[in-house]
Design a protein around this motif. Structure first.
Motif, PDB file in Angstrom:
ATOM      1  N   GLY A  88     144.432  93.750  11.185  1.00  0.00           N
ATOM      2  CA  GLY A  88     145.721  93.415  10.828  1.00  0.00           C
ATOM      3  C   GLY A  88     146.441  94.607  10.164  1.00  0.00           C
ATOM      4  N   PRO A  89     147.607  94.550   9.420  1.00  0.00           N
ATOM      5  CA  PRO A  89     148.348  95.623   8.830  1.00  0.00           C
ATOM      6  C   PRO A  89     147.850  96.186   7.633  1.00  0.00           C
ATOM      7  CG  PRO A  89     149.446  93.669   8.661  1.00  0.00           C
ATOM      8  CD  PRO A  89     148.529  93.300   9.622  1.00  0.00           C
ATOM      9  N   PHE A  90     146.712  95.488   6.903  1.00  0.00           N
ATOM     10  CA  PHE A  90     145.917  95.822   6.023  1.00  0.00           C
ATOM     11  C   PHE A  90     144.440  95.655   6.005  1.00  0.00           C
ATOM     12  CE2 PHE A  90     150.237  94.941   4.244  1.00  0.00           C
ATOM     13  CZ  PHE A  90     150.375  95.935   3.313  1.00  0.00           C
ATOM     14  N   LYS A  91     143.830  96.682   5.373  1.00  0.00           N
ATOM     15  CA  LYS A  91     142.327  96.521   5.374  1.00  0.00           C
ATOM     16  C   LYS A  91     141.879  96.210   3.789  1.00  0.00           C
ATOM     17  CE  LYS A  91     141.858 101.538   5.306  1.00  0.00           C
ATOM     18  NZ  LYS A  91     141.000 102.728   6.034  1.00  0.00           N
ATOM     19  N   ASN A 139     144.902 102.122  11.234  1.00  0.00           N
ATOM     20  CA  ASN A 139     144.609 101.745  12.636  1.00  0.00           C
ATOM     21  C   ASN A 139     145.586 100.578  13.418  1.00  0.00           C
ATOM     22  OD1 ASN A 139     142.480 103.932  13.489  1.00  0.00           O
ATOM     23  ND2 ASN A 139     141.241 102.962  12.090  1.00  0.00           N
ATOM     24  N   TYR A 140     146.238 100.124  12.569  1.00  0.00           N
ATOM     25  CA  TYR A 140     146.953  98.900  13.140  1.00  0.00           C
ATOM     26  C   TYR A 140     147.793  99.209  14.059  1.00  0.00           C
ATOM     27  CZ  TYR A 140     150.201  95.101  12.805  1.00  0.00           C
ATOM     28  OH  TYR A 140     151.284  94.013  13.139  1.00  0.00           O
ATOM     29  N   ASP A 157     154.010  92.110  11.424  1.00  0.00           N
ATOM     30  CA  ASP A 157     155.005  93.412  11.484  1.00  0.00           C
ATOM     31  C   ASP A 157     156.142  93.900  10.605  1.00  0.00           C
ATOM     32  OD1 ASP A 157     153.517  94.064  13.754  1.00  0.00           O
ATOM     33  OD2 ASP A 157     154.820  93.531  15.375  1.00  0.00           O
ATOM     34  N   ASP A 158     156.348  92.512   9.800  1.00  0.00           N
ATOM     35  CA  ASP A 158     157.272  92.556   9.002  1.00  0.00           C
ATOM     36  C   ASP A 158     157.085  93.252   7.500  1.00  0.00           C
ATOM     37  OD1 ASP A 158     158.910  90.957  10.565  1.00  0.00           O
ATOM     38  OD2 ASP A 158     159.137  89.135   9.195  1.00  0.00           O
ATOM     39  N   TRP A 159     155.826  93.744   7.460  1.00  0.00           N
ATOM     40  CA  TRP A 159     155.297  94.600   6.254  1.00  0.00           C
ATOM     41  C   TRP A 159     155.885  95.942   6.558  1.00  0.00           C
ATOM     42  CZ3 TRP A 159     153.482  92.687   2.053  1.00  0.00           C
ATOM     43  CH2 TRP A 159     152.768  91.439   2.072  1.00  0.00           C
ATOM     44  N   SER A 160     156.278  96.265   7.750  1.00  0.00           N
ATOM     45  CA  SER A 160     156.797  97.563   7.823  1.00  0.00           C
ATOM     46  C   SER A 160     158.038  97.755   7.181  1.00  0.00           C
ATOM     47  CB  SER A 160     156.825  98.029   9.039  1.00  0.00           C
ATOM     48  OG  SER A 160     157.782  97.233   9.804  1.00  0.00           O
TER      49      SER A 160
END
Length: 566
Positions: free
Chosen positions: A225-228, A245-246, A557-560
């Protein structure tokens, strides 16, 4: 999903409509159309609370909203729901092609997919993860979400070892083929639930049977996902960092601190002390913050309700069940105990969901105010049918999320005493304990009566009706249709009606079937719905573009778009 649930619960939210029902908890950022300069990268730290320690960090077993928040940030699946709760491709490059009979779905994956540690992510990882979630070995309480898979019942019962090569196929590293057992209009929505999210087989298998679960080693690269995960402390919280790597647009935030609190009151106080950038507002404090610039409130697709076990005396008698339902004035409870923060309801399907029926009534045609006189009459008739003059000792079990919940349960017990002359004891337990008790009730009377909640998982009435009331469903913990009440045969017919609705392709006809079944479920008091929730929140004005959907989640994708201003 159990609200907060299971936040069932309790908690958690889920979830759902083609309308844009989302939690507009956007703070600061100036007026619409304006923006503020972003803070430096080292200041891109968002502190976000959940009730923890979370119950699960395993997407294959997650049942509640609080656990789902970090899971959605770390893991991802073939598809997801956007802020408007519409299905969109995620690991899949596009929505799948579907066979003419509606039973075979073919997904093409994005190219170059990787887990957060750089390991390649292929179709084999997708089918491994789905197969793991439904296997008998995992014994997942949410495997039911994948019950449409062909031969699900066999693998879930351990009669066959795997679905890989059966209903889960990998023609090549970039293609996933999924076969289901019957056409279902809601299948893609079910894949948006974390049960089908992809985990790194190497990490899971490495720690299988070890002294600590694999979820304590997620930082080694278990998700995509967008975070690790950087650190996971079961006492204090989870530190997530940007996953470079997202495959999608990268988060602007450098760090997402998921901080554990015992309850919403603790979160609220921490926010006031500037220790958090976001908080849910306890019901008792809603009046204190309404109108403030950092305040937001939105209806969410969460229903709180009472469960009465059909296998426990005296709740095998329909009239006694109806008496307990009609003795409750939900309007009064919401006004006083819940500080007018929520909306009283008689519904299973919440307002804002496809299939919501505005004409539905409570048992005997009642409103949310109940009917104490009718309740007393029904109790007397039910006791006469049972040949009893006194009721057995009764206890209502619940998880007290905050003082308002305690007040609401106290008022309900008081109404039963006043309107029915029935004394009901209360038993408060920890959230995890209530989940265990609930999971043990199917086909037995171990838990007679409890308070719970549900937050929609995907935008279809099936998630509210068939999920709870079908024969043998994991969530049919109150034993609807699998009991010896006088209504059992009719309940079985309702279950058949629900299965018909599940596969009906005409959406108008589907909704009519669900509406009819819901009214019958309410008449039999399969649930005693209490209220539909709103989420009241405060967001620091340094935080920009933070919007939770009605699942109380942020699409990956909204985290961007979310950032901290200087």
């Amino acid at each position: 999903m159990k609200a907060g649930k299971k936040l069932s619960l309790q908690f958690l939210a889920s979830l759902l409509c083609l309308m844009a029902i989302f939690l507009a908890s956007c703070g600061g950022g100036g007026s619409p159309g304006t923006s503020s300069p972003a803070a430096s990268d080292d200041k891109q730290v968002l502190r976000f609370p959940v009730v923890g320690d979370i119950n699960s960090f395993d997407p294959g077993t997650v049942q509640d909203t609080d656990s789902n928040f970090p899971i959605q940030a770390v893991f991802t699946g073939l598809v997801t729901l956007d802020k408007d709760l519409k299905v969109k491709p995620q690991l899949a490059a596009e929505l799948p092609s579907v066979s003419s009979d509606g039973m075979t779905y073919t997904f093409k994956l994005r190219s170059g997919l990787k887990f957060s540690n750089g390991d390649p992510l292929t179709s084999k990882d997708v089918v491994y993860s789905i197969n793991r979630a439904v296997s008998k070995g995992l014994n997942s309480p949410v495997s039911y979400y994948l019950s449409l898979l062909k031969d699900f019942d066999k693998v879930n019962a351990g009669k066959i070892p795997t679905l890989i090569g059966d209903s889960l196929l990998t023609p090549d590293d970039n293609t996933v083929v999924i076969k289901i057992s019957k056409p279902a209009a809601y299948f893609l929505e079910t894949l948006s639930y974390p049960t089908s999210y992809v985990v790194n087989q190497k990490i899971v298998e490495k720690y299988k049977g070890g002294s600590s679960p694999w979820t304590d080693h997620i930082q080694e690269g278990a998700g995509a996902g967008p975070f690790k995960v950087q650190t996971y402390n079961h006492s204090t919280g989870i530190t997530l960092v940007r996953n470079d790597n997202y495959y999608g647009p990268k988060p602007k935030l450098k760090t997402l601190d998921v901080v554990f609190y015992k309850n919403e009151d603790g979160m609220y106080k921490a926010y006031q002390a500037k220790q958090l950038d976001f908080t849910y507002v306890p019901t008792a404090n809603v009046g204190d913050v309404t109108g403030k610039p950092d305040y937001s409130a939105t209806d969410v697709l969460t229903i709180r309700y009472l469960s009465l076990n059909y296998l426990a005396k005296p709740f095998d008698n329909i009239k006694i069940r109806q008496a307990f339902a009609l003795a409750i004035n939900k309007d009064l409870i919401v006004k006083t105990a819940m500080n007018n923060a929520f909306t009283a309801t008689n519904h299973v399907i919440p307002s804002g969901m496809p299939g919501y029926d505005p004409t539905l009534t409570g048992p005997e045609g009642t409103t949310t105010q109940g009917d104490p006189a009718k309740a007393k009459q029904l109790l007397a008739e039910g006791m006469k049918e049972e040949g009893i003059t006194t009721l057995p000792s009764l206890t209502l079990t619940y998880y007290p999320r905050e003082q308002s919940f305690k007040d609401a349960m106290s008022q309900i017990v008081s109404m039963w005493q006043t309107n029915l002359g029935v004394k009901v004891n209360v038993n408060t337990v920890a959230r995890a304990r209530l989940l265990d008790l609930e999971n043990a009730t199917q086909n037995n009377a171990s838990l007679p009566m409890w308070q719970a909640g549900w937050n929609a998982d995907y935008p279809d009435p099936q998630d509210w009706l068939t999920t709870f009331f079908d024969q043998g469903s994991d969530y049919n913990q109150f034993n609807y249709g699998q009991n010896h009440s006088t209504a059992a045969a009719e309940q079985v017919q309702v279950q058949q009606e629900l299965r018909k609705a599940d596969v009906t392709q005409d959406q108008t006809e589907r909704m009519k079937l669900y509406n009819d079944a819901e009214q019958k479920v309410i008449n039999d008091v399969a649930w005693i719905p209490l209220w539909q929730e709103k989420v009241h929140s405060l967001t620091s004005q340094k935080v920009h573009n933070l919007k939770l959907n009605s699942q109380q989640l942020i699409p990956p994708d909204d985290w961007s778009n979310i950032y901290m201003s200087a």
